[in-house]
Design a protein around this motif. Structure first.
Motif, PDB file in Angstrom:
ATOM      1  N   VAL A   1       4.160  -3.413 -10.014  1.00  0.00           N
ATOM      2  CA  VAL A   1       2.831  -4.032 -10.027  1.00  0.00           C
ATOM      3  C   VAL A   1       1.934  -3.246  -9.072  1.00  0.00           C
ATOM      4  O   VAL A   1       2.310  -2.985  -7.933  1.00  0.00           O
ATOM      5  CB  VAL A   1       2.886  -5.521  -9.596  1.00  0.00           C
ATOM      6  N   VAL A   2       0.762  -2.851  -9.559  1.00  0.00           N
ATOM      7  CA  VAL A   2      -0.236  -2.198  -8.702  1.00  0.00           C
ATOM      8  C   VAL A   2      -1.457  -3.116  -8.659  1.00  0.00           C
ATOM      9  O   VAL A   2      -1.967  -3.529  -9.700  1.00  0.00           O
ATOM     10  CB  VAL A   2      -0.621  -0.802  -9.236  1.00  0.00           C
ATOM     11  N   VAL A   3      -1.884  -3.442  -7.442  1.00  0.00           N
ATOM     12  CA  VAL A   3      -3.021  -4.342  -7.260  1.00  0.00           C
ATOM     13  C   VAL A   3      -4.233  -3.519  -6.830  1.00  0.00           C
ATOM     14  O   VAL A   3      -4.155  -2.737  -5.878  1.00  0.00           O
ATOM     15  CB  VAL A   3      -2.712  -5.436  -6.214  1.00  0.00           C
ATOM     16  N   HIS A   4      -5.333  -3.685  -7.554  1.00  0.00           N
ATOM     17  CA  HIS A   4      -6.593  -3.003  -7.242  1.00  0.00           C
ATOM     18  C   HIS A   4      -7.560  -4.054  -6.701  1.00  0.00           C
ATOM     19  O   HIS A   4      -7.952  -4.969  -7.431  1.00  0.00           O
ATOM     20  CB  HIS A   4      -7.207  -2.383  -8.502  1.00  0.00           C
ATOM     21  N   VAL A   5      -7.906  -3.929  -5.426  1.00  0.00           N
ATOM     22  CA  VAL A   5      -8.852  -4.869  -4.824  1.00  0.00           C
ATOM     23  C   VAL A   5     -10.158  -4.121  -4.575  1.00  0.00           C
ATOM     24  O   VAL A   5     -10.223  -3.217  -3.750  1.00  0.00           O
ATOM     25  CB  VAL A   5      -8.327  -5.436  -3.481  1.00  0.00           C
ATOM     26  N   PHE A   6     -11.183  -4.494  -5.318  1.00  0.00           N
ATOM     27  CA  PHE A   6     -12.484  -3.833  -5.202  1.00  0.00           C
ATOM     28  C   PHE A   6     -13.438  -4.620  -4.322  1.00  0.00           C
ATOM     29  O   PHE A   6     -13.344  -5.843  -4.225  1.00  0.00           O
ATOM     30  CB  PHE A   6     -13.139  -3.709  -6.589  1.00  0.00           C
ATOM     31  N   HIS A   7     -14.373  -3.891  -3.732  1.00  0.00           N
ATOM     32  CA  HIS A   7     -15.574  -4.521  -3.185  1.00  0.00           C
ATOM     33  C   HIS A   7     -16.432  -4.830  -4.404  1.00  0.00           C
ATOM     34  O   HIS A   7     -16.482  -4.033  -5.346  1.00  0.00           O
ATOM     35  CB  HIS A   7     -16.297  -3.532  -2.254  1.00  0.00           C
TER      36      HIS A   7
ATOM     37  N   ILE B   1      -7.639  -9.745   1.340  1.00  0.00           N
ATOM     38  CA  ILE B   1      -6.912  -9.871   0.068  1.00  0.00           C
ATOM     39  C   ILE B   1      -5.770  -8.853   0.026  1.00  0.00           C
ATOM     40  O   ILE B   1      -4.619  -9.198  -0.272  1.00  0.00           O
ATOM     41  CB  ILE B   1      -7.858  -9.667  -1.137  1.00  0.00           C
ATOM     42  N   ALA B   2      -6.084  -7.602   0.331  1.00  0.00           N
ATOM     43  CA  ALA B   2      -5.076  -6.536   0.280  1.00  0.00           C
ATOM     44  C   ALA B   2      -3.930  -6.828   1.251  1.00  0.00           C
ATOM     45  O   ALA B   2      -2.755  -6.666   0.911  1.00  0.00           O
ATOM     46  CB  ALA B   2      -5.717  -5.190   0.602  1.00  0.00           C
ATOM     47  N   LYS B   3      -4.277  -7.283   2.454  1.00  0.00           N
ATOM     48  CA  LYS B   3      -3.278  -7.590   3.471  1.00  0.00           C
ATOM     49  C   LYS B   3      -2.378  -8.737   3.022  1.00  0.00           C
ATOM     50  O   LYS B   3      -1.159  -8.704   3.190  1.00  0.00           O
ATOM     51  CB  LYS B   3      -4.005  -7.940   4.774  1.00  0.00           C
TER      52      LYS B   3
ATOM     53  N   ASN C   1      -9.115   1.099   5.002  1.00  0.00           N
ATOM     54  CA  ASN C   1     -10.163   1.198   6.028  1.00  0.00           C
ATOM     55  C   ASN C   1     -11.570   1.216   5.436  1.00  0.00           C
ATOM     56  O   ASN C   1     -12.492   0.622   5.977  1.00  0.00           O
ATOM     57  CB  ASN C   1      -9.941   2.429   6.918  1.00  0.00           C
ATOM     58  N   GLU C   2     -11.709   1.893   4.294  1.00  0.00           N
ATOM     59  CA  GLU C   2     -13.031   1.968   3.658  1.00  0.00           C
ATOM     60  C   GLU C   2     -13.400   0.641   2.992  1.00  0.00           C
ATOM     61  O   GLU C   2     -14.578   0.312   2.882  1.00  0.00           O
ATOM     62  CB  GLU C   2     -13.068   3.077   2.597  1.00  0.00           C
ATOM     63  N   ALA C   3     -12.375  -0.088   2.509  1.00  0.00           N
ATOM     64  CA  ALA C   3     -12.552  -1.419   1.912  1.00  0.00           C
ATOM     65  C   ALA C   3     -13.500  -1.419   0.710  1.00  0.00           C
ATOM     66  O   ALA C   3     -14.209  -2.386   0.477  1.00  0.00           O
ATOM     67  CB  ALA C   3     -13.012  -2.432   2.964  1.00  0.00           C
ATOM     68  N   ARG C   4     -13.529  -0.323  -0.040  1.00  0.00           N
ATOM     69  CA  ARG C   4     -14.347  -0.273  -1.255  1.00  0.00           C
ATOM     70  C   ARG C   4     -13.468  -0.453  -2.485  1.00  0.00           C
ATOM     71  O   ARG C   4     -13.838  -1.108  -3.447  1.00  0.00           O
ATOM     72  CB  ARG C   4     -15.097   1.070  -1.379  1.00  0.00           C
ATOM     73  N   TRP C   5     -12.293   0.164  -2.460  1.00  0.00           N
ATOM     74  CA  TRP C   5     -11.312   0.033  -3.521  1.00  0.00           C
ATOM     75  C   TRP C   5      -9.954   0.222  -2.854  1.00  0.00           C
ATOM     76  O   TRP C   5      -9.578   1.329  -2.509  1.00  0.00           O
ATOM     77  CB  TRP C   5     -11.558   1.091  -4.595  1.00  0.00           C
ATOM     78  N   VAL C   6      -9.256  -0.883  -2.634  1.00  0.00           N
ATOM     79  CA  VAL C   6      -7.942  -0.809  -2.003  1.00  0.00           C
ATOM     80  C   VAL C   6      -6.887  -0.904  -3.095  1.00  0.00           C
ATOM     81  O   VAL C   6      -6.919  -1.804  -3.927  1.00  0.00           O
ATOM     82  CB  VAL C   6      -7.731  -1.932  -0.963  1.00  0.00           C
ATOM     83  N   LEU C   7      -5.979   0.058  -3.086  1.00  0.00           N
ATOM     84  CA  LEU C   7      -4.891   0.083  -4.046  1.00  0.00           C
ATOM     85  C   LEU C   7      -3.609  -0.290  -3.313  1.00  0.00           C
ATOM     86  O   LEU C   7      -3.267   0.321  -2.309  1.00  0.00           O
ATOM     87  CB  LEU C   7      -4.787   1.487  -4.640  1.00  0.00           C
TER      88      LEU C   7
END
Length: 119
Positions: A86-92, A52-54, A74-80
């Motif tokens: 616009v800031v996108v927050h992608v959570f696990h 999603i982040a990519k 890399n951690e893929a828990r909360w990617v900002l």
């Protein structure tokens, strides 16, 4: 609205294309100095969070926007993904309810991104 609205649509659609879940767009104008809009969503695995982040990053760049920074990939828990306005927050999915950004930014109105994007 113009440019910011287009960026919001591009980022929202990119997240949707990778089947991000529970996508929420918040209008942060007057609420936060960081950006005009936040998009909050989650994925169900590390791989999906990263995908999603990519996708958000690539879609923004393809549309001529500059991604200022991406944190937590890399951690893929909360990617900002910071695309300026616009800031996108992608959570696990396990982290999303823990941080509950929607509640934290409860003063921010939810933006209804045009539904034709999600067809």
């Amino acid at each position: 609205m113009g440019d910011n609205n287009n960026l919001l649509n591009v980022a929202y659609k990119a997240a949707d294309d990778k089947r991000a879940e529970d996508i929420v767009a918040l209008d942060m104008k007057g609420v936060s100095l960081i950006s005009d809009y936040f998009i909050i969503c989650h994925g169900n695995s590390d791989k999906q969070v990263q995908a999603i982040a990519k996708e958000v990053k690539e879609a923004a760049e393809e549309n001529g926007y500059t991604v200022k920074r991406m944190e937590g990939f890399n951690e893929a828990r909360w990617v900002l993904v910071d695309i300026g306005d616009v800031v996108v927050h992608v959570f696990h999915h396990e982290e999303r309810s823990y941080y509950n950004l929607e509640r934290l930014w409860g003063d921010a109105p939810i933006v209804h991104v045009p539904s034709e994007l999600t067809q």
